[in-house]
Scaffold this active site. Structure first.
Site, mmCIF file in Angstrom:
data_model
loop_
_atom_site.group_PDB
_atom_site.id
_atom_site.type_symbol
_atom_site.label_atom_id
_atom_site.label_comp_id
_atom_site.label_asym_id
_atom_site.label_seq_id
_atom_site.Cartn_x
_atom_site.Cartn_y
_atom_site.Cartn_z
ATOM 1 N N ASP A 439 0.856 -1.186 0.000
ATOM 2 C CA ASP A 439 0.000 0.000 0.000
ATOM 3 C C ASP A 439 0.897 1.241 0.000
ATOM 4 O O ASP A 439 1.817 1.360 0.824
ATOM 5 C CB ASP A 439 -0.902 -0.005 1.239
ATOM 6 C CG ASP A 439 -1.911 1.129 1.222
ATOM 7 O OD1 ASP A 439 -2.964 0.965 0.586
ATOM 8 O OD2 ASP A 439 -1.621 2.179 1.829
ATOM 9 N N ILE A 440 0.644 2.140 -0.935
ATOM 10 C CA ILE A 440 1.461 3.361 -1.044
ATOM 11 C C ILE A 440 1.182 4.257 0.164
ATOM 12 O O ILE A 440 0.023 4.557 0.478
ATOM 13 C CB ILE A 440 1.152 4.109 -2.356
ATOM 14 C CG1 ILE A 440 1.498 3.216 -3.556
ATOM 15 C CG2 ILE A 440 1.926 5.417 -2.433
ATOM 16 C CD1 ILE A 440 1.102 3.800 -4.897
ATOM 17 N N GLU A 482 -4.684 2.376 -4.315
ATOM 18 C CA GLU A 482 -3.211 2.407 -4.286
ATOM 19 C C GLU A 482 -2.629 1.134 -3.684
ATOM 20 O O GLU A 482 -1.467 1.088 -3.289
ATOM 21 C CB GLU A 482 -2.733 3.624 -3.482
ATOM 22 C CG GLU A 482 -3.001 3.577 -1.986
ATOM 23 C CD GLU A 482 -4.404 4.037 -1.599
ATOM 24 O OE1 GLU A 482 -4.615 4.316 -0.398
ATOM 25 O OE2 GLU A 482 -5.286 4.107 -2.465
#
Length: 576
Positions: A439-440, A482
């Site tokens: 996950d960004i 994301e």
């Protein structure tokens, strides 16, 4: 490329041909006896139907095994017998067709039998005299990709080289005068470089240097990408006329450039993969097709008994079906219709591969649910190229349906299925595999500060980096927004942690430019050993818990799931 048959393949094809010759001898006895019955006008409808089926198989297979005259004689005889069967009166007994027809058919039978005697009496040539076929080069995907940047010493390409290196490419920078462009070294350069990049003002000179004596082929052997100041029509036209495959105006959109390079790498280094189901009751011929396709990098599955077709379809999930239209007591046309009963197989390409050469009959057969008709005998080379092309098209359609439009990674539902499939494979093979959720970090801030378009650039950058750094056997999907889900096959948790950590390091070094400003981004990741769980969804949930544990610990890192995380809340209330 055309090359001699590899030894194991040649040996097996040679043995198949010998088996076919032995089969010719058996068929010879049967057909000779039937010809004598025709001379005596002592024939029955059922025996004639049986003879039509034998002739159909012979017409389809004889040419493939090197006996084209036998095949043609069998084809003509099959047509005449079919006509007699179609016009057979309902109340006719032995003695039909009439005397004149029987005499004509008997003459054709004698010609076929005579040819078969000649062919079966001749020894099969030694294996090293066998024909050649097309064998694809082994796939290079999974190795570090080398890019060539051609510099004139004036253009500022240093930053681009650094950015490409961070994506995992092995970048080689050369000047036009470098001796590696010489006649003796050019071939080695072509073999070891996936894509060349140059400033647009150098495009003609680079094209001449690279092409050598292969001016027509070089753009596909080593695609050329040009970088320029503007995107004006005349400039683009000049670049295209020199043979370039892509043009990027400055400032270069590096994620988009990386994505284009990845496309070229797939074209150059990977085999056209595909799974093909061959449905044919002629065992020798089906095995021949299977061997030839397997040697070309295509995974075949042979079904000799049509009654096993539906079960085999679900177990194999082919990209393409090759099927004869006459399969003993079964009709390929009817079987194609049965396949289309299932919504899952509505888009599955079905190709008839049959000795039937009558265009009207072919059209009627296609109306039953198939897509195309290939007439036996068919050369090995033509079979390979036809199947490769159709598998590629089928996979392109599959990509459109199963891939995320922004990243070209697998969609949410598909990547979840891959976790379960890998769980089952790893259990059968007794090897470890991992599910990784990435996950960004602070992605909402990226969108709020730099805009959603720039957020898309960040997502594509991570997708391209994952695609470039992971193996072909690994599955990568966009899990949502994301978030990414990766399936690492035959990889234990410590190895996965090390690998994802290196990718995180590369990603954190990327700079995303917005005008005069730039920013950098990190991600967090959670890892779960798939084999520890009874279901794929449980492994994904465990990786999710490890991901949130990493976020709570400060983001920008990788964490492996353990049992202490099992009871923790996954609520995003803390702003992760």
């Amino acid at each position: 490329m055309n090359s001699p048959l590899q030894d194991p393949l040649a040996d097996r094809l040679h043995a198949l041909k010998q088996r076919f010759v032995e089969r010719l001898k058996v068929e010879l006895v049967s057909l000779e006896a039937y010809g004598q019955k025709l001379e005596q006008q002592d024939v029955e409808l059922e025996s004639m139907r049986n003879c039509v089926q034998r002739l159909h198989q012979l017409a389809g297979s004889a040419g493939t095994f090197g006996f084209p005259e036998v095949g043609e004689l069998a084809r003509e005889l099959e047509k005449r017998l079919k006509t007699e069967v179609e016009h057979w009166p309902d109340n006719a007994g032995a003695g039909h067709p009439g005397a004149e027809a029987c005499t004509g058919l008997a003459v054709q039978f004698r010609a076929l039998v005579a040819r078969m005697k000649t062919e079966s009496a001749e020894p099969v040539p030694d294996r090293d005299q066998a024909a050649t076929t097309v064998i694809d080069e082994a796939s290079l995907h999974g190795q570090q990709v080398r890019l060539l940047v051609v510099s004139d010493g004036l253009s500022e390409l240093d930053d681009l080289v650094k950015e490409l290196s961070r994506y995992g490419f092995n970048v080689l920078v050369l000047g036009l005068s470098d001796d590696r462009f010489s006649e003796t070294n050019r071939a080695a350069l072509l073999d070891n470089v996936a894509t060349a990049i140059c400033w647009h003002g150098m495009v003609e000179r680079v094209a001449r240097q690279v092409s050598g004596h292969h001016a027509d082929a070089w753009p596909y052997l080593m695609p050329l990408v040009c970088i320029g100041e503007t995107g004006q029509f005349e400039q683009r036209y000049r670049v295209a006329s020199a043979g370039a495959r892509a043009f990027f105006p400055e400032p270069v959109d590096v994620p988009e450039l990386v994505e284009r390079v990845e496309t070229f790498v797939e074209e150059k280094t990977s085999r056209v993969r595909g799974r093909v189901m061959i449905i044919d009751d002629d065992r020798e011929l089906a095995e021949h097709y299977s061997l030839v396709l397997a040697a070309a990098g295509i995974e075949p599955r042979v079904v000799n008994d049509p009654a096993q077709l539906l079960e085999a379809l679900h177990g194999f999930e082919p990209d393409l079906v090759l099927m004869d239209i006459e399969l003993g007591h079964y009709s390929g046309v009817t079987l194609a219709g049965m396949i289309r009963f299932h919504a899952r197989w509505l888009s599955l390409p079905i190709i008839y591969l049959s000795a039937e050469d009558d265009l009207e009959s072919q059209l009627q057969a296609l109306s039953g649910g198939a897509d195309e008709f290939l007439v036996k005998p068919i050369s090995d080379d033509y079979l390979i190229r036809s199947v490769q092309m159709r598998c590629q098209r089928a996979r392109q359609l599959s990509e459109l349906m199963n891939r995320d439009s922004l990243t070209r990674l697998l969609k949410h539902s598909i990547i979840k299925q891959e976790v379960e499939r890998e769980r089952l494979r790893s259990m059968r093979g007794d090897y470890p595999s991992c599910a990784v959720l990435l996950d960004i970090d602070h992605f909402k801030q990226v969108n709020d500060t730099w805009g959603h378009a720039q957020g898309d650039v960040v997502i594509r950058a991570l997708a391209n980096l994952l695609r470039n750094r992971l193996r072909e056997s690994d599955a990568i999907g966009r899990y949502g927004g994301e978030e990414f889900l990766v399936v690492l096959s035959n990889c234990d948790a410590p190895a996965a942690e090390h690998l994802v950590g290196r990718i995180l390091q590369n990603f954190s070094e990327l700079e995303f430019a917005v005008g005069e400003q730039a920013f950098q981004v990190t991600f967090s990741a959670g890892i779960a050993l798939i084999n520890q769980f009874a279901e794929g969804d449980q492994a994904i949930e465990a990786a999710d818990r490890a991901l949130y544990a990493r976020k709570r610990a400060g983001r920008n890192g990788v964490m492996i799931y353990d049992q202490s995380m099992a009871g923790r809340s996954l609520s995003p209330a803390d702003g992760f």
